[in-house]
Design a protein around this motif. Structure first.
Motif, PDB file in Angstrom:
ATOM      1  N   ALA A  77      -1.325   8.178  -7.293  1.00  0.00           N
ATOM      2  CA  ALA A  77      -2.003   9.097  -6.377  1.00  0.00           C
ATOM      3  C   ALA A  77      -1.836  10.562  -6.781  1.00  0.00           C
ATOM      4  O   ALA A  77      -0.749  11.020  -7.055  1.00  0.00           O
ATOM      5  CB  ALA A  77      -1.483   8.890  -4.964  1.00  0.00           C
ATOM      6  N   ARG A  78      -2.967  11.248  -6.814  1.00  0.00           N
ATOM      7  CA  ARG A  78      -3.068  12.683  -7.070  1.00  0.00           C
ATOM      8  C   ARG A  78      -2.642  13.077  -8.494  1.00  0.00           C
ATOM      9  O   ARG A  78      -1.704  13.842  -8.701  1.00  0.00           O
ATOM     10  CB  ARG A  78      -2.272  13.464  -6.007  1.00  0.00           C
ATOM     11  N   PRO A  79      -3.380  12.556  -9.497  1.00  0.00           N
ATOM     12  CA  PRO A  79      -3.087  12.947 -10.877  1.00  0.00           C
ATOM     13  C   PRO A  79      -3.387  14.432 -11.095  1.00  0.00           C
ATOM     14  O   PRO A  79      -4.427  14.918 -10.659  1.00  0.00           O
ATOM     15  CB  PRO A  79      -4.006  12.062 -11.717  1.00  0.00           C
ATOM     16  N   ARG A  80      -2.467  15.143 -11.761  1.00  0.00           N
ATOM     17  CA  ARG A  80      -2.597  16.604 -11.828  1.00  0.00           C
ATOM     18  C   ARG A  80      -2.666  17.184 -13.217  1.00  0.00           C
ATOM     19  O   ARG A  80      -3.258  18.249 -13.407  1.00  0.00           O
ATOM     20  CB  ARG A  80      -1.439  17.247 -11.066  1.00  0.00           C
ATOM     21  N   SER A  81      -2.007  16.566 -14.175  1.00  0.00           N
ATOM     22  CA  SER A  81      -1.930  17.226 -15.470  1.00  0.00           C
ATOM     23  C   SER A  81      -1.824  16.178 -16.566  1.00  0.00           C
ATOM     24  O   SER A  81      -1.334  15.074 -16.332  1.00  0.00           O
ATOM     25  CB  SER A  81      -0.705  18.145 -15.459  1.00  0.00           C
ATOM     26  N   VAL A  82      -2.308  16.541 -17.751  1.00  0.00           N
ATOM     27  CA  VAL A  82      -2.363  15.603 -18.875  1.00  0.00           C
ATOM     28  C   VAL A  82      -1.871  16.272 -20.145  1.00  0.00           C
ATOM     29  O   VAL A  82      -2.139  17.448 -20.364  1.00  0.00           O
ATOM     30  CB  VAL A  82      -3.826  15.159 -19.150  1.00  0.00           C
ATOM     31  N   LEU A 119       0.820  -1.220   0.000  1.00  0.00           N
ATOM     32  CA  LEU A 119       0.000   0.000   0.000  1.00  0.00           C
ATOM     33  C   LEU A 119       0.854   1.269   0.000  1.00  0.00           C
ATOM     34  O   LEU A 119       1.780   1.410   0.797  1.00  0.00           O
ATOM     35  CB  LEU A 119      -0.924   0.029   1.224  1.00  0.00           C
ATOM     36  N   ARG A 120       0.550   2.179  -0.909  1.00  0.00           N
ATOM     37  CA  ARG A 120       1.094   3.539  -0.904  1.00  0.00           C
ATOM     38  C   ARG A 120      -0.128   4.434  -1.010  1.00  0.00           C
ATOM     39  O   ARG A 120      -0.842   4.380  -2.005  1.00  0.00           O
ATOM     40  CB  ARG A 120       2.028   3.787  -2.087  1.00  0.00           C
ATOM     41  N   PHE A 121      -0.340   5.256  -0.001  1.00  0.00           N
ATOM     42  CA  PHE A 121      -1.643   5.888   0.161  1.00  0.00           C
ATOM     43  C   PHE A 121      -1.521   7.401   0.277  1.00  0.00           C
ATOM     44  O   PHE A 121      -0.627   7.912   0.957  1.00  0.00           O
ATOM     45  CB  PHE A 121      -2.280   5.280   1.425  1.00  0.00           C
ATOM     46  N   ASP A 122      -2.412   8.120  -0.419  1.00  0.00           N
ATOM     47  CA  ASP A 122      -2.461   9.584  -0.333  1.00  0.00           C
ATOM     48  C   ASP A 122      -3.465   9.976   0.745  1.00  0.00           C
ATOM     49  O   ASP A 122      -4.661   9.991   0.511  1.00  0.00           O
ATOM     50  CB  ASP A 122      -2.887  10.149  -1.698  1.00  0.00           C
TER      51      ASP A 122
END
Lengths: 273, 319
Positions: free
Chosen positions: B180-185, A218-221
């Motif tokens: 985690a936390r996609p920001r830009s495309v 697990l790697r979690f935000d």
């Protein structure tokens, strides 16, 4: 806002098209059952329900749905492991150990008990989302190396925390529940979020597979900026927030004292030999 | 029905279109905490003007014909429209709750993320009308539009998804879970693949748009403290530039292999990127240093560092 009639027509068509599209895009549906055990009047339960709503919001795009049921410890202790993907537990140390023994293959997410002794036990199915007293003491001590006169405490979360989309999480929690997000509420939210992240990304719903995944991968935000993961002790590595008289002062690991990404500077890192 | 919707949208986009403007040779930068837009002359790399635009300006973009500049003023829940020649704020229109990042479609419409409302809205900037609202995951952020305009990709930061929305149908064709936390495309030149940055997991994902599957993923862990934000494709179509955030570097990737070629030190918390039309200069916003860096892409060297307002966020070039 005033709208022209064309825009209104378009909006209705779009809603219809979207409804059609979302039906087409959905894969076979998956339902995930989570159970909450412990005092329902604690904010951990409100946090878990917030996590549930967000999991279902995400799930609508992926054909996944979630439920959060309530059960007493007595009802769970007989140990039927086929019912739930995970348990959210707001219990004391003794109760947690009893439940862990009864459900050895189910991840039990501890969202309220801060005892260091529980982590020293290194129980393989106990996942401690809430930080320990020693982690908090380490955070305070780092802060005091920089600010010797400061009389501060450390927390898992703070309702004024804004960085790393903390602002967005605090805002939507307050809007939905009418109260500020505190440590237990954050832990309850995080426990459900790490489960739903794993279901969304890996498609895992089996408790035993989830237990292994949480331990190893697990790697979690947790909306605290860094990726969070579980130590061998079962403790979630995480930054803590430094608070004085209720006012948010900063973060630990404390910049200038240790590397800010060195989450293992807080608390027990390895299982005692 | 599809034909009807597409015709209407086409018509809306077409109405009011006038001839493309002569470029002003200016770079426009939003300063999130100064509530201003800095205007930089590209030939001198000097700030020639500062525009008071409104509270918390973030996303910025140009109309396809270059006649208007759009700025999301997040705390006013509005988009400000600026004349890139006279630098006058011409008007503002309401753009939903907390408008942040957006992209301008070749047809002139604006696709914008409403972060607090978990939706992407489509606006006609000529009239300020909201044409559509599309439900997406929590904390929508980056918006990318394919080269031919047929696909819009929106990232949802909290739900870790890329939402693929077809145009003109505005149907959700796929939802892809990434880091985690996609920001830009951004897109490949031929529009066959898309590249997305994930800030918290520190990686770049490549998606095949024929199958809507992830085909490659590269970790940027080799670059200390890399928290990727903006991503742009080089003029050659073979190079990707990634704003490294906390790493204070622009990370250069081979677009084919996603291997890291080099990393260029710029300023602290580099987030925004914009490439000149000829591909020779890359402008970066360095949010904590309060500067813009100009990179010569021929040798990956910083050739100018320009002081702007507090917390520069987005950047666009009119050239």
């Amino acid at each position: 806002m005033t709208r022209n009639p064309l825009a209104t027509v378009l909006t209705h068509f779009a809603a219809f098209l979207l409804a059609l599209a979302s039906m087409c895009a959905k894969a076979e549906s998956v339902h995930v059952r989570i159970v909450y055990v412990g005092d329902e009047s604690r904010t951990a339960y409100i946090g878990a329900k917030q996590g549930l709503n967000e999991a279902n919001h995400q799930g609508q795009f992926l054909g996944q749905s979630y439920s959060l049921e309530l059960a007493s410890l007595e009802a769970l202790i007989p140990g039927n492991e086929s019912n739930y993907s995970a348990v959210i537990a707001a219990l004391d140390a003794e109760q947690l150990l009893a439940l862990s023994a009864a459900l050895p293959n189910t991840p039990i997410m501890n969202v309220t008990a801060e005892d260091d002794s529980l982590r020293e036990g290194c129980t393989t199915n106990l996942f401690h989302v809430i930080p320990t007293r020693r982690m908090k003491a380490d955070a305070v001590s780092q802060w005091q190396q920089k600010h010797p006169d400061a009389d501060v405490t450390a927390q898992a979360w703070h309702p004024d925390f804004e960085l790393y989309a903390g602002r967005e999480l605090n805002n939507r929690f307050r809007k939905a529940n009418g109260i500020a997000m505190d440590d237990n509420a954050w832990a309850g939210w995080a426990a459900v979020k790490m489960l739903s992240d794993t279901v969304a990304r890996e498609g895992l719903t089996d408790p035993k597979q989830l237990r292994t995944y949480f331990s190893e991968r697990l790697r979690f935000d947790g909306q605290k900026g860094l990726e969070l993961s579980f130590r061998d002790t079962g403790q979630l590595r995480q930054p803590l927030l430094i608070v004085e008289d209720g006012k948010l002062l900063g973060e630990a690991p404390v910049r200038g004292v240790v590397d800010t990404t060195h989450l293992d500077s807080l608390g027990l890192v390895n299982c005692p030999k | 029905m599809r034909f009807f919707v597409s015709s209407v949208i086409f018509a809306l986009g077409f109405c009011g279109q006038i001839a493309a403007a002569e470029p002003t040779h200016r770079v426009f930068v939003t300063n999130e905490k100064a509530n201003t837009v800095s205007v930089i002359e590209t030939r001198t790399n000097k700030v020639e003007a500062t525009i008071d635009v409104g509270k918390r300006p973030r996303g910025i973009g140009l109309a396809p014909d270059g006649n208007e500049l759009y700025v999301a003023v997040s705390e006013e829940n509005a988009i400000a429209v600026i004349d890139p020649k006279t630098l006058e704020v011409l008007r503002k229109f309401k753009a939903g709750s907390d408008p942040e990042a957006f992209a301008v479609h070749p047809n002139g419409n604006i696709y914008i993320s409403n972060e607090d409302d978990a939706k992407t809205s489509v606006y006609d900037p000529k009239t300020g009308d909201e044409l559509l609202a599309i439900p997406v995951g929590l904390e929508p952020e980056g918006v990318g539009i394919s080269p031919d305009g047929s696909l819009v990709i929106v990232t949802s930061e909290s739900a870790n998804m890329l939402h693929l929305i077809s145009v003109p149908e505005h149907a959700m064709v796929a939802n892809i879970v990434v880091g985690a936390r996609p920001r830009s495309v951004t897109f490949s030149r031929d529009g066959k693949t898309a590249y997305a940055t994930s800030e918290v997991s520190g990686d770049v994902t490549e998606v095949d748009l024929a199958t809507n599957k992830i085909i490659k993923k590269v970790s940027l862990d080799a670059i200390d403290q890399a928290k990727p934000k903006d991503i742009v494709l080089g003029k050659d179509g073979k190079t990707l530039y990634v704003a490294g955030g906390r790493a204070a570097k622009v990370i250069v990737l081979d677009a084919k292999t996603l291997e890291i070629k080099t990393a260029i030190p710029v300023g602290k918390r580099v987030w925004g990127l914009s490439l000149s039309r000829d591909g020779r200069h890359l402008y970066t916003t360095n949010g904590v240093s309060n500067t813009v860096s100009v990179i010569d892409t021929a040798n990956n060297q910083v050739i100018a560092t320009i002081e702007v307002g507090e917390a520069p966020w987005g950047v666009v070039i009119d050239d």
